[in-house]
Design an enzyme around this catalytic site. Structure first.
Site, mmCIF file in Angstrom:
data_model
loop_
_atom_site.group_PDB
_atom_site.id
_atom_site.type_symbol
_atom_site.label_atom_id
_atom_site.label_comp_id
_atom_site.label_asym_id
_atom_site.label_seq_id
_atom_site.Cartn_x
_atom_site.Cartn_y
_atom_site.Cartn_z
ATOM 1 N N GLY A 90 4.390 -10.843 -3.695
ATOM 2 C CA GLY A 90 3.769 -12.096 -4.153
ATOM 3 C C GLY A 90 2.475 -12.341 -3.406
ATOM 4 O O GLY A 90 2.457 -12.372 -2.184
ATOM 5 N N GLY A 150 0.410 -15.070 -3.787
ATOM 6 C CA GLY A 150 -0.056 -16.461 -3.786
ATOM 7 C C GLY A 150 -0.503 -16.829 -2.377
ATOM 8 O O GLY A 150 -0.716 -15.956 -1.526
ATOM 9 N N PHE A 151 -0.617 -18.116 -2.101
ATOM 10 C CA PHE A 151 -1.071 -18.529 -0.777
ATOM 11 C C PHE A 151 -0.109 -18.078 0.323
ATOM 12 O O PHE A 151 -0.525 -17.738 1.423
ATOM 13 C CB PHE A 151 -1.254 -20.047 -0.723
ATOM 14 C CG PHE A 151 -2.539 -20.508 -1.330
ATOM 15 C CD1 PHE A 151 -3.748 -20.195 -0.729
ATOM 16 C CD2 PHE A 151 -2.552 -21.250 -2.500
ATOM 17 C CE1 PHE A 151 -4.953 -20.606 -1.288
ATOM 18 C CE2 PHE A 151 -3.756 -21.665 -3.063
ATOM 19 C CZ PHE A 151 -4.954 -21.345 -2.457
ATOM 20 N N GLY A 152 1.199 -18.028 0.020
ATOM 21 C CA GLY A 152 2.176 -17.601 1.008
ATOM 22 C C GLY A 152 2.027 -16.126 1.372
ATOM 23 O O GLY A 152 1.838 -15.770 2.540
ATOM 24 N N GLU A 154 -3.730 -34.937 -13.295
ATOM 25 C CA GLU A 154 -5.043 -34.298 -13.305
ATOM 26 C C GLU A 154 -5.378 -33.747 -14.686
ATOM 27 O O GLU A 154 -6.510 -33.851 -15.157
ATOM 28 C CB GLU A 154 -5.087 -33.196 -12.230
ATOM 29 C CG GLU A 154 -5.063 -33.809 -10.830
ATOM 30 C CD GLU A 154 -4.987 -32.816 -9.682
ATOM 31 O OE1 GLU A 154 -4.677 -31.628 -9.932
ATOM 32 O OE2 GLU A 154 -5.222 -33.223 -8.535
ATOM 33 N N ASP A 188 7.011 -21.781 -2.886
ATOM 34 C CA ASP A 188 7.732 -22.512 -3.926
ATOM 35 C C ASP A 188 9.139 -21.983 -4.164
ATOM 36 O O ASP A 188 9.988 -22.701 -4.680
ATOM 37 C CB ASP A 188 6.975 -22.413 -5.272
ATOM 38 C CG ASP A 188 5.698 -23.228 -5.273
ATOM 39 O OD1 ASP A 188 5.322 -23.741 -4.202
ATOM 40 O OD2 ASP A 188 5.077 -23.337 -6.341
ATOM 41 N N ALA A 239 0.293 -25.773 -2.025
ATOM 42 C CA ALA A 239 -0.404 -24.718 -1.305
ATOM 43 C C ALA A 239 -0.292 -24.840 0.226
ATOM 44 O O ALA A 239 -0.018 -23.841 0.889
ATOM 45 C CB ALA A 239 -1.877 -24.681 -1.725
#
Lengths: 426, 426
Positions: free
Chosen positions: A7, A9-11, A169, A298, A314
């Site tokens: 993964g 993502g930010f992690g 948003e 997540d 995030a």
């Protein structure tokens, strides 16, 4: 020592970056996509303000100068935690590891109604954002050609379900799009009269924020002409309609922003999951029974001091990534791991131009200052310099001219939204 | 008076702009897409240098300030030239006109082998460019995971068929992509060793250019490591291979850039077509027998002084558009129409960084100056200011860093290229 990270993502990115600086560690970073995606700005892709590449960067170019980091594009499909082997692409690729960091993200949660996904897609991927953009823009094009008032009304109605940051948003961005961007471009219809509806099951939007900021956001949404329905629960979604416990809404476009659950693969891989499909990790982020497997972002359930799970945001993943990386090294060196403690940097959301809310420490910020806070933090989180420059340019241009440049309709990949459109045309 | 213009390429756009300034004329501009596309830069989208929105602009926003121009997104499907009615969207929409300007463009010409389209798509639309980009980038990702030398070699081979400007520019861009952009990003494969093959049936590339500039382009291509085969004719194309009269090439990616014909709708609508499916127009660009119908751009056959058709290039359409508009007005006012005379502004093509060729009047320009000439002319032809700024920024950044920012793989809409990929994986 070989650390496998799944993964980007930010992690996962944070974990890989922390390990890239370590000697004697080999890192393999795998993602099913070839890009890191800044999901929090996806709604601007859907609203024609940004283009996908503005908020996505090829993972392997981010590690161009880290020779001990190997990047692969592959999909995790199996795990043997005893033999310490991960399988990808239906077993075509096997990777052994000494430590494993899983950061697969979450997925849209329909709370037991998977059949709604077809009519009300979520907003988690570039494909979904592009489909949503094409779907909404095409609806205006069709309304311009349409002579039946009722059908025209339905084409010009967007319903967003869920009053969290994404829902707020997105509905704010669509409201601005129709009022300021599309307004002067049509001859038969009046885009500024399009209905943008936001449905929230709870008593207020942005439930994770203090009540005064929820009120500020609600005021901002109403000033943009968003129809806001609080305390309404969705009972059914079908072809072109949403049925709540209080009304039926006819809408060509329906978006689901009401919930995120853990990754479905967690349970399939045999990891211990709790409600919401999240992996219940220990205080050091490792998975119970498998001390060399860490689970972050997540997809994991990590309780705060009150026992509530940390939100799927995030900053949480950005802190858990490096922490899991350090704990993995400690474990492999036979040393003690450290418990994870979340340092809350604050939360923020934007409704539209000069309309934002933020909590920084004890301070509650709204209005223009809240919006600027949001802008600044989001620009900083874009991972590469060129994209930061491009997004700054697009935002400045949009601020000065109200021209949003990415209003392209092209045939979408996932047919969900488009199929819906075709059926109605037929 | 109502002038209907179908097609929003450079021809239709030029016609609409000329009429937007006229009093007492109503204009309807219809395109099956919602955007004007600068096709000559599509190859940079395919090579991950630009993003689609950089070279596409929503048609209706271009006429925001022209109240007498109505823009519709619809597909022409029928024509009754006697009743002066055009039908769109399978008859769902009918538009009557006093004068009609057709500017539908051309389509990829497989010279009697439509079955090759599946294996070797052309490069005429955003969807095709995105598919090609994803296909090539995914091939490198798969090669990085692949342990079979032969398969790896095939994944890393791109064959471009046709040595006109599109084929030359595309193969040059892929050659740079693999040598400078992807080079440092992989650990198992060496992208700079990827084969980029260009096949041309004639004796030289850029056959429309003077021989000395063809030679310059061939030298530039070879210096980038492009394998150039001249005087080779393609005999067969299938799943992962190209068979010429001299060799068989195993290639995961095959692109057809060998020919453009007129629009297939021309013959279906009953317009008089010549070889290549182009409409044989009269000297004033009107269609024989239908003095109020004009036909311009790639879809028409307009002979130059030597009897050869004008090439399918933007400058031709950009001059024919306003000319057809003026003639349409003259016809409706009962005045004489004027013959079209092409003012040749020169031709140009680029092979890569600091490598370009151009003919301006009597001057033959190559090398860096040819490249700068190309850059300048293409920047000027981008129709809106924001995109011109964005493209300038991207090109400057790419020049300084060799980082091409748009390296995203996402699931393509038209499955042609992807299906090919799937089949090979299975």
């Amino acid at each position: 020592m070989h650390v496998l990270i799944v993964g980007a993502g930010f992690g996962g990115l944070g974990a890989a970056r922390a390990l890239a600086r370590q000697a004697r560690v080999e890192v393999t970073l795998v993602d099913k996509k070839n890009h890191h995606l800044f999901q929090a700005l996806l709604y601007q892709v859907a609203a024609a303000g940004l283009t996908p590449s503005d908020i996505a960067s090829p993972v392997r170019s981010l590690f161009r100068k880290s020779p001990q980091v190997r990047v692969l594009m592959a999909e995790l499909t199996g795990l043997d935690p005893v033999a310490k082997v991960a399988r990808f692409d239906q077993g075509q690729l096997e990777v052994t590891y000494d430590a494993l960091i899983l950061s697969l993200g979450g997925e849209t949660n329909y709370f037991g109604h998977p059949e709604w996904a077809r009519h009300a897609p979520g907003l988690k991927s570039i494909e979904q954002a592009l489909n949503l953009r094409s779907h909404v823009l095409e609806a205006f094009e069709r309304a311009e050609k349409c002579t039946l008032a009722e059908q025209r009304r339905r084409l010009m109605t967007v319903v967003v379900i869920g009053g969290g940051p994404t829902g707020v948003e997105l509905s704010g961005a669509f409201a601005e799009l129709r009022r300021h961007v599309l307004r002067w471009d049509f001859r038969s219809i009046h885009p500024e009269e399009a209905r943008i509806v936001l449905i929230e099951g709870g008593a207020r939007v942005l439930g994770a924020f203090p009540a005064d900021l929820s009120q500020a956001a609600e005021r901002d949404l109403r000033s943009l002409g968003v129809e806001l329905y609080l305390n309404q629960r969705v009972q059914d979604i079908g072809e072109g309609y949403v049925q709540t416990d209080q009304q039926r809404l006819e809408a060509h476009t329906i978006v689901w922003a009401a919930g995120v659950s853990g990754h479905p693969l967690a349970a399939q891989l045999g990891l211990p999951v709790v409600a919401g499909g999240r992996v219940a990790v220990q205080a050091d982020l490792s998975v119970p029974g498998f001390p060399e497997i860490f689970c972050i972002g997540d997809m994991c359930f990590f309780p705060d001091a009150q026992g509530k799970p940390l939100p799927g945001m995030a900053p949480v993943a950005m802190q858990q990534g490096p922490h899991a990386a350090r704990n993995a090294l400690a474990r492999l060196a036979g040393q003690a791991t450290a418990d994870f403690v979340y340092q809350d940097p604050g939360i923020m959301a934007t409704v539209g131009r000069s309309k934002g809310v933020a909590v920084l420490g004890q301070r509650h910020i709204s209005g223009t200052l809240g919006w600027l806070t949001w802008l600044w933090h989001h620009l900083l989180r874009i991972v590469d310099f060129q994209n930061r420059a491009l997004v700054s340019l697009r935002w400045s241009w949009a601020y000065l001219t109200w021209k949003w440049g990415v209003r392209l309709i092209h045939q979408g990949p996932d047919p969900t939204h488009n199929r819906q459109g075709q059926a109605e045309l037929a």
